[in-house]
Design a protein around this motif. Structure first.
Motif, PDB file in Angstrom:
ATOM      1  N   ARG A   8       0.830  -1.197   0.000  1.00  0.00           N
ATOM      2  CA  ARG A   8       0.000   0.000   0.000  1.00  0.00           C
ATOM      3  C   ARG A   8       0.869   1.254   0.000  1.00  0.00           C
ATOM      4  O   ARG A   8       0.543   2.251  -0.618  1.00  0.00           O
ATOM      5  CB  ARG A   8      -0.893  -0.036   1.227  1.00  0.00           C
ATOM      6  CG  ARG A   8      -1.945   0.994   1.218  1.00  0.00           C
ATOM      7  CD  ARG A   8      -2.951   0.694   2.271  1.00  0.00           C
ATOM      8  NE  ARG A   8      -3.760   1.878   2.488  1.00  0.00           N
ATOM      9  CZ  ARG A   8      -4.665   1.991   3.398  1.00  0.00           C
ATOM     10  NH1 ARG A   8      -4.899   0.988   4.189  1.00  0.00           N
ATOM     11  NH2 ARG A   8      -5.344   3.084   3.534  1.00  0.00           N
ATOM     12  N   HIS A   9       1.931   1.220   0.787  1.00  0.00           N
ATOM     13  CA  HIS A   9       2.867   2.342   0.846  1.00  0.00           C
ATOM     14  C   HIS A   9       4.221   1.831   0.373  1.00  0.00           C
ATOM     15  O   HIS A   9       4.788   0.938   0.981  1.00  0.00           O
ATOM     16  CB  HIS A   9       2.997   2.874   2.280  1.00  0.00           C
ATOM     17  CG  HIS A   9       1.698   3.391   2.822  1.00  0.00           C
ATOM     18  ND1 HIS A   9       1.131   4.558   2.413  1.00  0.00           N
ATOM     19  CD2 HIS A   9       0.860   2.858   3.744  1.00  0.00           C
ATOM     20  CE1 HIS A   9      -0.010   4.746   3.063  1.00  0.00           C
ATOM     21  NE2 HIS A   9      -0.200   3.718   3.871  1.00  0.00           N
ATOM     22  N   SER A  13       8.380   5.270   2.039  1.00  0.00           N
ATOM     23  CA  SER A  13       7.311   6.257   2.092  1.00  0.00           C
ATOM     24  C   SER A  13       7.227   6.850   3.502  1.00  0.00           C
ATOM     25  O   SER A  13       7.448   6.172   4.491  1.00  0.00           O
ATOM     26  CB  SER A  13       5.976   5.595   1.741  1.00  0.00           C
ATOM     27  OG  SER A  13       4.921   6.495   1.975  1.00  0.00           O
ATOM     28  N   THR A  14       6.897   8.119   3.568  1.00  0.00           N
ATOM     29  CA  THR A  14       6.767   8.780   4.865  1.00  0.00           C
ATOM     30  C   THR A  14       5.317   8.873   5.306  1.00  0.00           C
ATOM     31  O   THR A  14       5.019   9.481   6.322  1.00  0.00           O
ATOM     32  CB  THR A  14       7.368  10.194   4.798  1.00  0.00           C
ATOM     33  OG1 THR A  14       6.715  10.926   3.769  1.00  0.00           O
ATOM     34  CG2 THR A  14       8.861  10.121   4.567  1.00  0.00           C
ATOM     35  N   GLU A  15       4.403   8.306   4.572  1.00  0.00           N
ATOM     36  CA  GLU A  15       2.997   8.329   4.959  1.00  0.00           C
ATOM     37  C   GLU A  15       2.793   7.463   6.200  1.00  0.00           C
ATOM     38  O   GLU A  15       3.415   6.429   6.350  1.00  0.00           O
ATOM     39  CB  GLU A  15       2.124   7.812   3.826  1.00  0.00           C
ATOM     40  CG  GLU A  15       2.025   8.784   2.671  1.00  0.00           C
ATOM     41  CD  GLU A  15       1.003   8.314   1.674  1.00  0.00           C
ATOM     42  OE1 GLU A  15      -0.084   7.902   2.104  1.00  0.00           O
ATOM     43  OE2 GLU A  15       1.323   8.355   0.483  1.00  0.00           O
ATOM     44  N   MET A  16       1.893   7.936   7.047  1.00  0.00           N
ATOM     45  CA  MET A  16       1.620   7.234   8.295  1.00  0.00           C
ATOM     46  C   MET A  16       0.212   6.668   8.229  1.00  0.00           C
ATOM     47  O   MET A  16      -0.714   7.315   7.741  1.00  0.00           O
ATOM     48  CB  MET A  16       1.734   8.222   9.468  1.00  0.00           C
ATOM     49  CG  MET A  16       1.859   7.572  10.797  1.00  0.00           C
ATOM     50  SD  MET A  16       2.026   8.751  12.157  1.00  0.00           S
ATOM     51  CE  MET A  16       3.228   9.890  11.598  1.00  0.00           C
ATOM     52  N   THR A  17       0.047   5.490   8.751  1.00  0.00           N
ATOM     53  CA  THR A  17      -1.284   4.886   8.756  1.00  0.00           C
ATOM     54  C   THR A  17      -2.137   5.553   9.828  1.00  0.00           C
ATOM     55  O   THR A  17      -1.626   6.181  10.758  1.00  0.00           O
ATOM     56  CB  THR A  17      -1.204   3.380   9.047  1.00  0.00           C
ATOM     57  OG1 THR A  17      -0.701   3.203  10.370  1.00  0.00           O
ATOM     58  CG2 THR A  17      -0.320   2.667   8.043  1.00  0.00           C
ATOM     59  N   ALA A  18      -3.428   5.410   9.696  1.00  0.00           N
ATOM     60  CA  ALA A  18      -4.361   5.979  10.682  1.00  0.00           C
ATOM     61  C   ALA A  18      -4.122   5.354  12.061  1.00  0.00           C
ATOM     62  O   ALA A  18      -4.202   6.035  13.085  1.00  0.00           O
ATOM     63  CB  ALA A  18      -5.800   5.760  10.229  1.00  0.00           C
ATOM     64  N   ARG A  21      -1.090   7.049  13.626  1.00  0.00           N
ATOM     65  CA  ARG A  21      -1.419   8.400  14.078  1.00  0.00           C
ATOM     66  C   ARG A  21      -2.222   8.357  15.392  1.00  0.00           C
ATOM     67  O   ARG A  21      -1.988   9.148  16.300  1.00  0.00           O
ATOM     68  CB  ARG A  21      -2.203   9.148  12.989  1.00  0.00           C
ATOM     69  CG  ARG A  21      -1.341   9.672  11.856  1.00  0.00           C
ATOM     70  CD  ARG A  21      -2.108  10.636  10.969  1.00  0.00           C
ATOM     71  NE  ARG A  21      -3.293  10.058  10.355  1.00  0.00           N
ATOM     72  CZ  ARG A  21      -3.317   9.353   9.225  1.00  0.00           C
ATOM     73  NH1 ARG A  21      -2.184   9.151   8.572  1.00  0.00           N
ATOM     74  NH2 ARG A  21      -4.445   8.876   8.736  1.00  0.00           N
TER      75      ARG A  21
END
Length: 148
Positions: A8-9, A13-18, A21
């Motif tokens: 998915r990432h 990747s620097t995106e954080m999952t919900a 968070r």
């Protein structure tokens, strides 16, 4: 065919999952709350505010408080043994149940200790005086009645 396209990432990747968070937000809130709580507040929460206020007001007392009220000075080591005699007498009178316990500051060291607390008129306090050899000759029933 590589695994890179299926995640998915993508890797790096620097995106954080919900979920991450939410965990960070809860941890941050817990740290902020803990920073505002004093040691006294923490022990009051553990014991319950009602029990702590009863100890502070003198409605419930420690065994050392009883000795102080009667004007009996014992070193901490001997006062501790008096407390054990009181606890034993309390258990004998209350179907082997312990007295309530509260977190209080030690009277000489200032450290937090977990001790049994009693009503100032509890017969176990007098029974402890009668059964402990260091206090057996120091008190009569009449002087207890005046102090309580």
């Amino acid at each position: 065919m590589g695994d890179e396209g299926s995640s998915r990432h993508p890797k790096g990747s620097t995106e954080m999952t919900a979920k991450a968070r939410k965990l960070i937000r809860r941890t941050t809130n817990a740290i902020r709350t803990a920073a505002r709580i004093t040691i006294e507040m923490a022990y009051a929460i553990v014991d319950g505010h009602q029990l702590n206020s009863l100890v502070r007001s003198g409605t419930l007392i420690r065994t050392n408080d009883m000795l102080d009220r009667l004007g009996i000075e014992l070193p901490d080591g001997k006062a501790s043994w008096y407390g054990r005699h009181v606890a034993k007498a309390y258990r004998a009178a209350h179907d082997n149940q312990d007295a309530p316990k509260a977190w209080v500051r030690h009277r000489t060291t200032g450290r937090w200790i977990h001790v049994f607390v009693y009503s100032p008129t509890d017969p176990a306090l007098i029974e402890g005086l009668r059964t402990y050899k260091a206090t057996v000759g120091l008190i009569s029933q009449a002087s207890f009645t005046e102090a309580a």
